[in-house]
Design an enzyme around this catalytic site. Structure first.
Site, PDB file in Angstrom:
ATOM      1  N   ASP A 404     -28.312  70.833  12.518  1.00 45.78           N
ATOM      2  CA  ASP A 404     -27.505  69.701  12.962  1.00 45.78           C
ATOM      3  C   ASP A 404     -27.539  69.542  14.490  1.00 45.78           C
ATOM      4  O   ASP A 404     -27.094  70.421  15.231  1.00 45.78           O
ATOM      5  CB  ASP A 404     -26.063  69.946  12.466  1.00 45.78           C
ATOM      6  CG  ASP A 404     -25.220  68.698  12.514  1.00 45.78           C
ATOM      7  OD1 ASP A 404     -25.616  67.724  13.176  1.00 45.78           O
ATOM      8  OD2 ASP A 404     -24.139  68.703  11.888  1.00 45.78           O
ATOM      9  N   GLY A 446     -30.151  59.994  11.928  1.00 46.01           N
ATOM     10  CA  GLY A 446     -31.103  58.882  11.909  1.00 46.01           C
ATOM     11  C   GLY A 446     -31.622  58.467  13.278  1.00 46.01           C
ATOM     12  O   GLY A 446     -32.340  57.474  13.397  1.00 46.01           O
ATOM     13  N   ASP A 467     -22.064  60.283   9.177  1.00 51.73           N
ATOM     14  CA  ASP A 467     -21.368  60.946   8.063  1.00 51.73           C
ATOM     15  C   ASP A 467     -20.760  59.937   7.092  1.00 51.73           C
ATOM     16  O   ASP A 467     -20.123  58.961   7.498  1.00 51.73           O
ATOM     17  CB  ASP A 467     -20.243  61.835   8.606  1.00 51.73           C
ATOM     18  CG  ASP A 467     -20.794  63.047   9.332  1.00 51.73           C
ATOM     19  OD1 ASP A 467     -22.003  63.070   9.636  1.00 51.73           O
ATOM     20  OD2 ASP A 467     -20.004  63.971   9.596  1.00 51.73           O
TER      21      ASP A 467
HETATM   22  C1  GLA Z   1     -21.856  66.755  11.313  1.00 49.26           C
HETATM   23  C2  GLA Z   1     -22.669  66.538  10.042  1.00 49.26           C
HETATM   24  C3  GLA Z   1     -21.806  66.816   8.836  1.00 49.26           C
HETATM   25  C4  GLA Z   1     -21.279  68.242   8.901  1.00 49.26           C
HETATM   26  C5  GLA Z   1     -20.540  68.463  10.209  1.00 49.26           C
HETATM   27  C6  GLA Z   1     -20.196  69.933  10.412  1.00 49.26           C
HETATM   28  O1  GLA Z   1     -20.835  65.820  11.423  1.00 49.26           O
HETATM   29  O2  GLA Z   1     -23.184  65.232  10.003  1.00 49.26           O
HETATM   30  O3  GLA Z   1     -22.527  66.603   7.635  1.00 49.26           O
HETATM   31  O4  GLA Z   1     -22.342  69.128   8.768  1.00 49.26           O
HETATM   32  O5  GLA Z   1     -21.324  68.063  11.317  1.00 49.26           O
HETATM   33  O6  GLA Z   1     -19.506  70.153  11.617  1.00 49.26           O
END
Ligand code: GLA
Length: 652
Positions: A404, A446, A467
């Site tokens: 991430d 993205g 998200d």
């Molecule tokens: C981001 C990701 C989520 C999740 C959080 C965890 O927002 O997009 O899917 O993994 O981090 O902190």
């Protein structure tokens, strides 16, 4: 002359006074607007969805209802309102953006009024309508073809003239949760992927997914050398050394009979030959996750029967590592040990025990980190320790890594393509040095059109969006927003429109039942299946209700997602709120989703012309698993509001 004017003006004053005396003014913003569903932000009473003043076309309004498209508010009038007035537009807080929307007012059956398209920085429009004798009206702001971004739609100066019953905001009518998926039969039936990839010499773990009464005896004919099957559990383990394509026949026998299914095992360079099916801790527990909850999730996946339909990954998301400030590390209180190995936090005191346990069930386990110094939730991530961490993930036995971006924002110089790709290449190289099949899931929402280069940097899947949350506007804008990305998906590399939001979700510790209606949930699962998306259950699997379970265990729907040729559906029709999406399948048939994004039930048609078909075809309803009949030329179904008809069109 003077006398006449005086008389007329006295008369007019009298009429105005009579109106003023007879009708009460009730501001739309004085109703319980928390009942509205809006696309983003908060329904605003006399403020915008961002809490700013309501300003349209340079004019500031004291009163108004601030929303974001798509927005919906049901208001019960009970015949008590005479007129409704408002001025509508996109709030000047988005003056320089590219928002555009349409405002609509419906009765329960008809469209009463609609605006032209209003745009950021454009002119506002006024509406003044008779409400005489109306029982219920629905205020909507709808997105246009460019999607929901910046659509800060305000109903300014919005009021009713009321004589009698006062208007009240009401909930959207509820829908029954109708279960369509037939119950699994007592006889054996093998489900799950038909093709599975492994790299030579790496651990292989595969649980044959089969429904039917236990005990069951499993067999596998044609397994490559190095693999063995536990005939009681159906778990295949071992290592395949020789590169090749192995055609295996699986069989499951119980007291009622035997079922066979082919499985092609491909030992080569690719994994994730079908989209991963599993669970992830984030949408239910977020940082309230701990090892007991993960273990309980694995147990629930098996005990509930989900694993018998092919679900196989148990993925831990953020919050398992050490938070630099909290000193909550298991070993020595430090983020990393003397050798630089990452520590886990106290909630995951026995990570190796946990991964071993999950593997003993025949399931696989995933982890989460990121290229920055910290994760999104502020826990230690991989920056400058990528190789150490990749090795550690492999030693711990992880089979999936979600990586991430988040805090790498502080490190990246900018969002140029080389900068966006760099950290994902670094971790790919690190993963290439370990002998473990780890699905590599890029999570960077993205940026830079990641779908165009996710494969190039070695990703097996990549998030195409921000998200998701458990509401219609989030789910529909993400899901239907995938149109056009189909050419980037295929075996080993998938577009990922984020995790599922059915069942009990809540980003922990408090959970709630998804706010999607039953039809919206059918749309969600059908669309994600058509999109060949990784399917990661986001709810607490220890609290599965029958409806949620039925959504997740329809083998004909899951087969669409898992189809071996790995085509992602394309949108072949968009007619206002009606859409048709088509996914080509291995056997030459087509999975077709007919969607209705409007507020009312309506017929939606798919024509054979658009599908490139001619002649007679059987149309099979996938949710109820029955043939609807023979059709030639086209197929039409009445689709409920926000609902779907998911069919397969095939020749006998
Ligand atoms: C981001 C990701 C989520 C999740 C959080 C965890 O927002 O997009 O899917 O993994 O981090 O902190």
């Amino acid at each position: 002359m003077k006398t006449t004017i005086l008389i007329i003006s006295l008369l007019l004053t009298g009429i105005i006074e009579t109106i003023a005396q007879t009708y009460d003014t009730v501001w739309l913003s004085s109703l319980d607007i928390s009942k509205a569903t809006i696309g983003w932000g908060k329904p605003g009473a006399d403020v915008s969805c961002m809490g700013n003043p309501i300003i349209l076309d340079g004019i500031t309004y004291k009163k108004g209802f601030g929303t974001h498209a798509p927005g919906v508010l049901y208001v019960k009038l009970s015949g008590g309102s005479a007129r409704f007035h408002a001025t509508v537009g996109i709030n000047d807080e988005e003056k320089a953006s590219v928002g555009s929307a349409i405002f609509k007012i419906y009765t329960k059956t008809d469209l009463l009024w609609q605006s032209d398209i209003v745009r950021s920085g454009g002119h506002a429009q006024s509406v003044d309508l008779s409400m005489a004798k109306l029982d219920t009206i629905i205020f909507c702001s709808e997105t246009t073809a460019d999607g929901p971004n910046y659509d800060h739609t305000d109903w300014a100066d919005a009021y009713f003239l009321v004589k009698g019953s006062k208007p009240i905001a009401i909930d959207r009518p509820s829908e029954p949760a109708v279960i369509l998926t037939p119950k699994a039969a007592p006889g054996p039936k093998i489900n799950g992927p038909k093709v599975y990839g492994v790299r030579p010499g790496n651990d292989f773990i595969f649980r044959i997914a089969a429904t039917g009464e236990r005990p069951m005896v499993f067999k596998a004919k044609g397994l490559p050398a190095g693999l063995k099957l536990d005939s009681k559990t159906g778990i295949i383990t071992g290592r395949v050394k020789k590169i090749g394509k192995y055609e295996v026949t699986l069989s499951a026998t119980n007291i009622i009979g035997t079922s066979n299914r082919k499985l092609t095992i491909i030992c080569g360079s690719q994994i994730a030959l079908t989209p991963p099916l599993g669970w992830n801790s984030w949408n239910c527990f977020a940082c309230a996750v701990d090892q007991d909850k993960v273990k309980a999730a694995a147990d629930a996946m098996v005990k509930s029967g989900l694993a018998d339909h092919g679900w196989s990954y148990i993925n831990i998301d953020d919050c398992w590592m050490v938070q630099p400030e909290s000193k909550d590390a298991v070993v020595g209180g430090e983020i990393r040990d003397d050798q630089g190995n990452m520590n886990v936090n106290r909630k995951f005191a026995d990570m190796k025990g946990l991964t071993t346990y999950v593997h003993s069930l025949g399931l696989k386990i995933g982890t989460y980190s990121g290229p920055g110094p910290k994760t999104c939730a502020g826990y230690t991530a991989c920056y400058k320790f990528e190789e150490k961490d990749a090795l550690k993930f492999a030693e711990l036995g992880f089979d999936y890594l979600k990586y991430d971006w988040c805090d790498y924002e502080r490190i990246a110089k900018d969002h140029s393509l080389p900068e966006l790709k760099k950290p994902y290449r670094v971790m790919r190289d690190a993963l290439n040095k370990v002998n473990r099949d780890i699905i590599y899931s890029l999570c960077q929402y993205g940026m830079g059109d990641v779908w165009q280069w996710g494969t190039e940097v070695g990703g097996n899947c990549w998030r195409t969006t921000g998200d998701i949350t458990d509401d219609w506007s989030s789910m529909e804008s993400i899901g239907f927003g995938q149109a056009g990305k189909e050419k980037y998906a295929g075996p080993g590399h998938w577009n990922d429109p984020d995790m599922l939001v059915v069942g009990k979700v809540g980003w922990g510790p408090q959970l709630h039942t998804t706010r999607l209606t039953p039809n919206e949930q059918y749309t969600h699962i059908s669309l994600w299946a058509l999109l060949a998306s990784p399917l990661l259950i986001g709810c607490d699997m220890t609290q599965l209700d029958d409806f949620t379970y039925s959504l997740l265990t329809n083998d004909e729907v899951l087969d669409i997602n898992q189809d071996p040729i790995g085509k992602q559906a394309s949108r072949i029709l968009k007619d206002g709120n009606f859409e048709v999406w088509v996914k080509e399948l291995e056997d030459g048939s087509k999975a077709v989703g007919l969607f209705n994004r409007s507020l009312f039930a309506a017929p939606v048609t798919v024509s054979w012309n658009d599908l490139g078909l001619a002649g007679n075809y059987i149309v099979r309803d996938l949710w109820s698993q029955h043939d609807e009949g023979n059709y030639s030329g086209s197929f039409t179904a009445t689709i409920p509001s926000h609902g779907v008809k998911l069919v397969r069109i095939y020749k006998k």
